[in-house]
Scaffold this motif. Sequence first.
Motif, PDB file in Angstrom:
ATOM      1  N   GLN A  82     -10.248   0.196  -4.197  1.00 18.41           N
ATOM      2  CA  GLN A  82     -11.249   0.968  -4.938  1.00 18.41           C
ATOM      3  C   GLN A  82     -12.453   1.231  -4.051  1.00 18.41           C
ATOM      4  N   ARG A  83     -12.916   0.215  -3.343  1.00 25.58           N
ATOM      5  CA  ARG A  83     -14.081   0.363  -2.468  1.00 25.58           C
ATOM      6  C   ARG A  83     -13.822   1.375  -1.352  1.00 25.58           C
ATOM      7  N   LEU A  84     -12.594   1.397  -0.840  1.00 26.76           N
ATOM      8  CA  LEU A  84     -12.249   2.283   0.272  1.00 26.76           C
ATOM      9  C   LEU A  84     -11.875   3.694  -0.175  1.00 26.76           C
ATOM     10  N   GLY A  85     -11.773   3.901  -1.483  1.00 27.92           N
ATOM     11  CA  GLY A  85     -11.467   5.235  -1.989  1.00 27.92           C
ATOM     12  C   GLY A  85      -9.985   5.545  -2.089  1.00 27.92           C
ATOM     13  N   TYR A  86      -9.124   4.509  -2.094  1.00 28.69           N
ATOM     14  CA  TYR A  86      -7.675   4.738  -2.135  1.00 28.69           C
ATOM     15  C   TYR A  86      -7.053   4.310  -3.455  1.00 28.69           C
ATOM     16  N   ALA A  87      -7.845   4.059  -4.464  1.00 27.52           N
ATOM     17  CA  ALA A  87      -7.316   3.551  -5.730  1.00 27.52           C
ATOM     18  C   ALA A  87      -6.336   4.523  -6.382  1.00 27.52           C
ATOM     19  N   ASP A  88      -6.542   5.823  -6.221  1.00 33.69           N
ATOM     20  CA  ASP A  88      -5.632   6.812  -6.816  1.00 33.69           C
ATOM     21  C   ASP A  88      -4.361   6.974  -5.997  1.00 33.69           C
ATOM     22  N   GLN A  89      -4.438   6.623  -4.730  1.00 32.53           N
ATOM     23  CA  GLN A  89      -3.303   6.797  -3.815  1.00 32.53           C
ATOM     24  C   GLN A  89      -2.404   5.562  -3.769  1.00 32.53           C
ATOM     25  N   VAL A  90      -2.974   4.408  -4.066  1.00 29.41           N
ATOM     26  CA  VAL A  90      -2.242   3.145  -3.961  1.00 29.41           C
ATOM     27  C   VAL A  90      -2.156   2.482  -5.334  1.00 29.41           C
ATOM     28  N   GLU A  91      -0.953   2.126  -5.728  1.00 28.72           N
ATOM     29  CA  GLU A  91      -0.709   1.411  -6.978  1.00 28.72           C
ATOM     30  C   GLU A  91      -0.447  -0.059  -6.652  1.00 28.72           C
ATOM     31  N   VAL A  92      -1.213  -0.949  -7.230  1.00 29.98           N
ATOM     32  CA  VAL A  92      -1.059  -2.384  -6.994  1.00 29.98           C
ATOM     33  C   VAL A  92      -0.380  -3.004  -8.204  1.00 29.98           C
ATOM     34  N   ILE A  93       0.773  -3.627  -7.984  1.00 32.59           N
ATOM     35  CA  ILE A  93       1.518  -4.190  -9.106  1.00 32.59           C
ATOM     36  C   ILE A  93       1.962  -5.613  -8.795  1.00 32.59           C
ATOM     37  N   GLU A  94       2.151  -6.402  -9.844  1.00 38.48           N
ATOM     38  CA  GLU A  94       2.680  -7.754  -9.687  1.00 38.48           C
ATOM     39  C   GLU A  94       4.192  -7.692  -9.585  1.00 38.48           C
ATOM     40  N   ALA A  95       4.731  -8.170  -8.490  1.00 41.44           N
ATOM     41  CA  ALA A  95       6.179  -8.177  -8.292  1.00 41.44           C
ATOM     42  C   ALA A  95       6.534  -9.215  -7.248  1.00 41.44           C
ATOM     43  N   ASP A  96       7.700  -9.817  -7.393  1.00 36.33           N
ATOM     44  CA  ASP A  96       8.222 -10.734  -6.402  1.00 36.33           C
ATOM     45  C   ASP A  96       8.959  -9.896  -5.358  1.00 36.33           C
ATOM     46  N   LEU A  97       8.276  -9.611  -4.279  1.00 36.22           N
ATOM     47  CA  LEU A  97       8.747  -8.758  -3.192  1.00 36.22           C
ATOM     48  C   LEU A  97       8.758  -7.291  -3.608  1.00 36.22           C
ATOM     49  N   PHE A  98       9.930  -6.703  -3.962  1.00 37.42           N
ATOM     50  CA  PHE A  98      10.045  -5.253  -4.075  1.00 37.42           C
ATOM     51  C   PHE A  98       9.712  -4.711  -5.461  1.00 37.42           C
ATOM     52  N   PRO A  99       9.105  -3.531  -5.498  1.00 27.66           N
ATOM     53  CA  PRO A  99       9.022  -2.795  -6.763  1.00 27.66           C
ATOM     54  C   PRO A  99      10.326  -2.026  -6.968  1.00 27.66           C
ATOM     55  N   ALA A 100      10.452  -1.356  -8.084  1.00 33.90           N
ATOM     56  CA  ALA A 100      11.644  -0.541  -8.332  1.00 33.90           C
ATOM     57  C   ALA A 100      11.608   0.702  -7.445  1.00 33.90           C
ATOM     58  N   GLY A 101      12.791   1.197  -7.112  1.00 35.92           N
ATOM     59  CA  GLY A 101      12.884   2.459  -6.384  1.00 35.92           C
ATOM     60  C   GLY A 101      13.059   2.289  -4.886  1.00 35.92           C
ATOM     61  N   ARG A 102      12.964   3.429  -4.184  1.00 34.64           N
ATOM     62  CA  ARG A 102      13.136   3.479  -2.739  1.00 34.64           C
ATOM     63  C   ARG A 102      11.911   4.122  -2.095  1.00 34.64           C
ATOM     64  N   ALA A 103      11.727   3.823  -0.819  1.00 35.80           N
ATOM     65  CA  ALA A 103      10.561   4.354  -0.111  1.00 35.80           C
ATOM     66  C   ALA A 103      10.951   4.777   1.299  1.00 35.80           C
TER      67      ALA A 103
END
Length: 386
Positions: free
Chosen positions: A251-272
Amino acid sequence: MASTNIPAAAGAISAAAETIRWQVGDTEHTAQWHSEGGWPAPQRVLVVDDTLTADAAYRMAKAGIGMLWQGDFQNARQLLSALARRVDRHRRTPTSNMKAAFEAGRTEALRRARLLGLVLVPLDADHTLNIRRAPDARQACAEAYGPGTDPVVLSLRELLGVIGAHEWRVKGVPVAALGASIHPHYGVFSPVRGEYLDLVASAPLPATGMAFDIGTGSGVIAAMLAQRGFDHVVATDMEPRALACARENLQRLGYADQVEVIEADLFPAGRADLVVCNPPWLPASAATSTDAAVYDPDSRMLRGFLAGLAGHLTEHGEGWLIISNLGELLGLRSRGELLDLIDDAGLAVIARLDIRPTHRKAADTTDPLHAARAAEVTSLWRLGRS
């Protein structure tokens, strides 16, 4: 390595905390005991003040006696420093075998922490430190522990760490590769070693669509990926402190809309298109609950990241594993073991970028692990599906 019986830390001051007792005259006093490292409360506690000498404190610490300080705060700090000198004076002779030296060093560090942790201070329910010339630690304690509910007793050493963490949180840690500062929270790994971030800033990108930052911590790598132009970044972590820290920094750096922070053990769903992970570098047991950022028992995080990586990459996506070879130099893991883990996960090494550390320990010839630290190399392994 010697095992320990230290329980998990409470993580926050709570009503379920262990009780500590001490006597003043004929009156018994009690308070909740708190230790972020999970150290048990001392069974015997004596009230002490400015008249306590360092030699007497050392004898009491060796006997396992907690010293509840009721004197001047600055004198308590001086006593702790004098006690540390006496503890260090009795360190065991180091060995030239790197693995044995590492294990002996950890044993010594635990012994040192146990002895120095016996200088105790009381906190009121609102985190006020009622000791002469004491600093106002209420904000620092609130950040580390949450809102106070009851009076507690904790080690002076831990309290000084909490105050120091608050100062770093306010001041921030400059990150040259980011061109900005990261403000670490208490209990969250601070990016004080910047060489691995230089690798993240310079490695060629496979694409700039979706990126995952696994085990984001302070959020520094997620911020760098956003800065490098990724449309969307998902940053994961399991620790509530890390999640809050990452969100605040982004949020301080201005990336809050670009980066989603989620609680997960290692990987989120999907591919990157890019999946980055900077796991703890040393495959050793976490002797205390505050060791988790440095030690990866049985390489759990490393193994989990490599095993699941192929299933989370796009067709031409890459995984970036950031890891030091210090564990190899200490005899804790071989290069062959790492390569086997990569191969068994259906991955291939595209390239490896290396950089030498510049931290102070690499130049400290008095460090028993100097030979390993001087030869240490930090690598960014570019991995793809085989």
